[in-house]
Write a protein that holds these residues in place. Sequence first.
Motif, PDB file in Angstrom:
ATOM      1  N   VAL A  44       7.087  -0.575  -3.455  1.00  0.00           N
ATOM      2  CA  VAL A  44       6.365  -0.596  -2.178  1.00  0.00           C
ATOM      3  C   VAL A  44       5.769   0.774  -1.874  1.00  0.00           C
ATOM      4  O   VAL A  44       4.630   0.884  -1.397  1.00  0.00           O
ATOM      5  N   THR A  48       1.753   1.461  -1.660  1.00  0.00           N
ATOM      6  CA  THR A  48       1.231   2.019  -0.414  1.00  0.00           C
ATOM      7  C   THR A  48       0.425   3.278  -0.688  1.00  0.00           C
ATOM      8  O   THR A  48      -0.654   3.477  -0.111  1.00  0.00           O
ATOM      9  N   HIS A 163       7.654   6.862   3.096  1.00  0.00           N
ATOM     10  CA  HIS A 163       8.096   6.414   1.772  1.00  0.00           C
ATOM     11  C   HIS A 163       8.543   7.550   0.847  1.00  0.00           C
ATOM     12  O   HIS A 163       9.170   7.285  -0.180  1.00  0.00           O
ATOM     13  N   ARG A 223       2.098  -0.921   2.994  1.00  0.00           N
ATOM     14  CA  ARG A 223       3.195  -1.450   3.809  1.00  0.00           C
ATOM     15  C   ARG A 223       3.875  -0.303   4.545  1.00  0.00           C
ATOM     16  O   ARG A 223       3.929   0.831   4.068  1.00  0.00           O
TER      17      ARG A 223
END
Length: 429
Positions: A44, A48, A163, A223
């Motif tokens: 993810v 991203t 992230h 995300r």
Amino acid sequence: MQDEFRIELTADEKLNVLEELERRPSADSPTPCSESDPPDGGHVAWTTAFGSFLIQFCGYGYLNSFGVYQDFYTRIYLTNHSPSTISWVGALSSFLIASGTLISGRLYDRGWFYHLIIAGSALQSLSLFALSFAKPGQLYMGVLSGFAMGLTYGPSIAVISQHFSKRRTLVMSLVASGSPLGGIIHPIMLNHLFDGAADFARAVRISAGFISALLLIACLSMRTRALLTQTISYSAVVRKCSRDVPFILVTAGILLAQIGFFFPLYYLQLDSIKHGINVHFSFYSFVILNAASVIGRCTAGIIAPYTGLLNLTIVSTAACGVVIISMIALSNISSVVVIGIAYGYFSGVYIALWVPMVGMLTPDLSELGARVGIFFIFISFSALLGGPISGALLSSHYRWLIPLLFSGIIYFVGSLVLVVTRLIIYRQR
């Protein structure tokens, strides 16, 4: 028998147990996390980052090709307007991108990431298609496009902090490389499509379709994580920033440097042509500049941990001033190549470090979106000043010396402000 194992709880103990149960997520709810524990990778996170890269490619990457529009408008489409007047088109777009970050940064902090990315992407696509209907003599380049890019730019960079932690600066610099990479692809495409005034509409529509497809991929890729963060009012963040001397000085230094930044970006291709260099080669001057910028932005995240964010920014900013003044010697193909590579690399390095520097000066990352917005609203005024002032100094007589000296010297002033910031931070520590 059951009574022997019964545990009597006091009222306070019962309340503590209930609060603990309320804090625990349910099995079907997203696992909340804090800004302090991003995964620093994973599927993810990297998808991203890829989506953010595409946003930069289609946003500032497209704006980096304005030099092609500047040259095309000056020689073919808007011959009744001066270079300074035409440069206001790109200046206004740059201003709207940066100033739009003030709105998008606040909305990002409030959890409106997806709304901003989708709405901004749709608006950018619509405005570029609308640009194709502009006629010769009409001073127009999709004002809405600049505002649309402003909605997506800040959030697409800030979301990286959700992230990545240890690799945050590196990943942000890699994402930022999408902008100069766009500055390679878009000028090549536009220069080949702009064969004449009759081809303007078709060229812009092809370009708009390409941008729209990439923005769709970006929207599907990015995300956010479920974060337990406290929303802080903008007024509170502004009050904190107004007392934060290093933040104020960094903003002022970058603002000054950015006033000089736009001259090569707008006028390198036109400068090459006016000095008698082959037109077809001059078309690739922005490609050379932006290719070097890609390398600069990618390596910035690798070098910064060893030199320090602020130290590397100071060196690269001063180097940009030196390169701009050296444009006085532009006279042949070799000089265009050297100037394009040098300016592209050093400008790429210092731009890649903007948001990481703001993050470094932000003690609470829940304020990052707001601080990025405040930073960019001031930086946005450089777009209104840099291009038009350089165009006015250049004039229709193409006096290159005066705008080159102005842009180079103001770069040096900006780097000196950053040096003062470095000394203040050193004393504080």
